[in-house]
Scaffold this active site. Structure first.
Site, PDB file in Angstrom:
ATOM      1  N   ARG A   2       4.818   9.175  12.419  1.00  0.00           N
ATOM      2  CA  ARG A   2       4.060   8.771  11.245  1.00  0.00           C
ATOM      3  C   ARG A   2       4.744   9.259   9.969  1.00  0.00           C
ATOM      4  O   ARG A   2       4.252   9.042   8.870  1.00  0.00           O
ATOM      5  CB  ARG A   2       2.628   9.308  11.298  1.00  0.00           C
TER       6      ARG A   2
ATOM      7  N   LYS B 226      20.247  15.369  16.838  1.00  0.00           N
ATOM      8  CA  LYS B 226      20.541  16.403  15.842  1.00  0.00           C
ATOM      9  C   LYS B 226      21.864  17.114  16.079  1.00  0.00           C
ATOM     10  O   LYS B 226      22.549  17.484  15.132  1.00  0.00           O
ATOM     11  CB  LYS B 226      19.402  17.429  15.795  1.00  0.00           C
TER      12      LYS B 226
ATOM     13  N   ASN C 258      19.692  17.678  10.421  1.00  0.00           N
ATOM     14  CA  ASN C 258      18.504  16.818  10.427  1.00  0.00           C
ATOM     15  C   ASN C 258      18.337  15.993   9.161  1.00  0.00           C
ATOM     16  O   ASN C 258      17.473  15.118   9.118  1.00  0.00           O
ATOM     17  CB  ASN C 258      17.230  17.603  10.750  1.00  0.00           C
TER      18      ASN C 258
ATOM     19  N   ASP D  23      15.096  22.318   9.096  1.00  0.00           N
ATOM     20  CA  ASP D  23      14.008  22.572  10.044  1.00  0.00           C
ATOM     21  C   ASP D  23      13.427  23.971   9.850  1.00  0.00           C
ATOM     22  O   ASP D  23      12.210  24.148   9.780  1.00  0.00           O
ATOM     23  CB  ASP D  23      14.509  22.439  11.487  1.00  0.00           C
TER      24      ASP D  23
ATOM     25  N   GLY E 186      11.494  27.987  23.318  1.00  0.00           N
ATOM     26  CA  GLY E 186      12.463  26.953  22.982  1.00  0.00           C
ATOM     27  C   GLY E 186      13.654  27.492  22.222  1.00  0.00           C
ATOM     28  O   GLY E 186      13.504  28.177  21.214  1.00  0.00           O
TER      29      GLY E 186
ATOM     30  N   GLY F 175      16.452  25.227  21.724  1.00  0.00           N
ATOM     31  CA  GLY F 175      17.246  24.033  21.454  1.00  0.00           C
ATOM     32  C   GLY F 175      17.502  23.871  19.970  1.00  0.00           C
ATOM     33  O   GLY F 175      17.482  24.846  19.210  1.00  0.00           O
TER      34      GLY F 175
END
Length: 267
Positions: free
Chosen positions: A21, A72, A93, A109, A133, A135
């Site tokens: 969105r 990315k 990004n 980010d 995470g 990554g």
């Protein structure tokens, strides 16, 4: 929205892209700033990324790109220089197209995530963080949490070697103690003051918990990066325990603001 031949075109590049969105939010924000700007999504398969970037170089009224999952890291060798944040985390990004077709990249980010926490009155300085995470987005967030003054960070990841590598890098760069842990041997959450999900677990189509919440107390803030659904299973479970929760949408608005700064910094 009036789109003309003068409109700055901006695309979110990912696969899949249909659930995002973000184009609505980008368009609303830039319109509020008086920018002649239009954002849309491009569903680009990994094998087509290099050709897509080459196409962008050739189109004068493309202002830039937002690069998202799964591109990315693979986009890094395709840009013309990367800001320090992107170099440090090894992913990009946001990309700005400049007049001669050059494509400098950035990674915001981590900055966006920190701004989202601060906008929700969540203190990072002195925090005992458990982050799930390691990554692309996890790397950016870990560096930013350490740079913002987190006291200690425990990185939980399926690939323990990836977590160990990131832990060494962040500690070497910031001096903050970072510990690696496997998701099969997750840490006790009893001392955590900030729990971060930096994975896609909890996204529509992957509805589950990214970590066992045994030991989690109401003294811990829980933050997610997942954008859809806004109330993930993690946040719902944490809220039921009395935790303060910060959804993934909290980092999106600051990223849009940072994106404007990046896109128009030389204008």
């Amino acid at each position: 929205m009036l789109i003309t031949g003068q409109t700055d075109l901006f695309y979110i590049v990912g696969s899949p892209i249909g659930h995002f969105r973000a184009p609505i939010l980008f368009n609303d924000y830039f319109a509020s700033k008086g920018r002649d700007f239009c954002c849309a999504g491009w569903h680009v398969q990994p094998e087509d990324l290099a050709r897509t970037m080459d196409f962008v170089r050739r189109v004068d009224n493309i202002k830039g790109l937002c690069i998202t999952i799964p591109h990315k890291i693979n986009a890094v060798p395709l840009v013309d220089g990367l800001a320090d944040a992107g170099q440090r985390v090894g992913s990009v990004n946001f990309i700005r197209r400049e007049g001669v077709g050059t494509l400098p990249g950035h990674n915001i980010d981590g900055q966006g995530f920190i701004r989202g926490l601060l906008n929700n009155d969540v203190a990072v300085k002195g925090a005992h963080v458990v982050q799930v995470g390691a990554g692309g987005v996890g790397r950016a967030i870990a560096y930013s949490l350490a740079s913002a003054g987190a006291h200690r960070i425990t990185l939980v990841n399926r690939d323990i070697e990836k977590a160990r590598h990131l832990a060494r890098d962040v500690t070497a760069a910031t001096g903050v103690e970072v510990i690696a842990a496997s998701d099969r041997n997750a840490p006790d959450l009893g001392e955590a003051t900030l729990l971060v999900n930096a994975t896609s677990v909890g996204m529509v189509g992957n509805l589950s918990l990214p970590i066992d919440l045994t030991g989690l107390t109401a003294a811990c803030t829980v933050a997610d990066v997942v954008l859809k659904p806004d109330e993930t299973e993690l946040l719902a479970a944490a809220r039921a325990l009395g935790c303060k929760c910060v959804p993934g949408s909290a980092m999106l608005q600051p990223q849009i603001e940072l994106c404007e700064e990046f896109l128009y910094s030389s204008s």
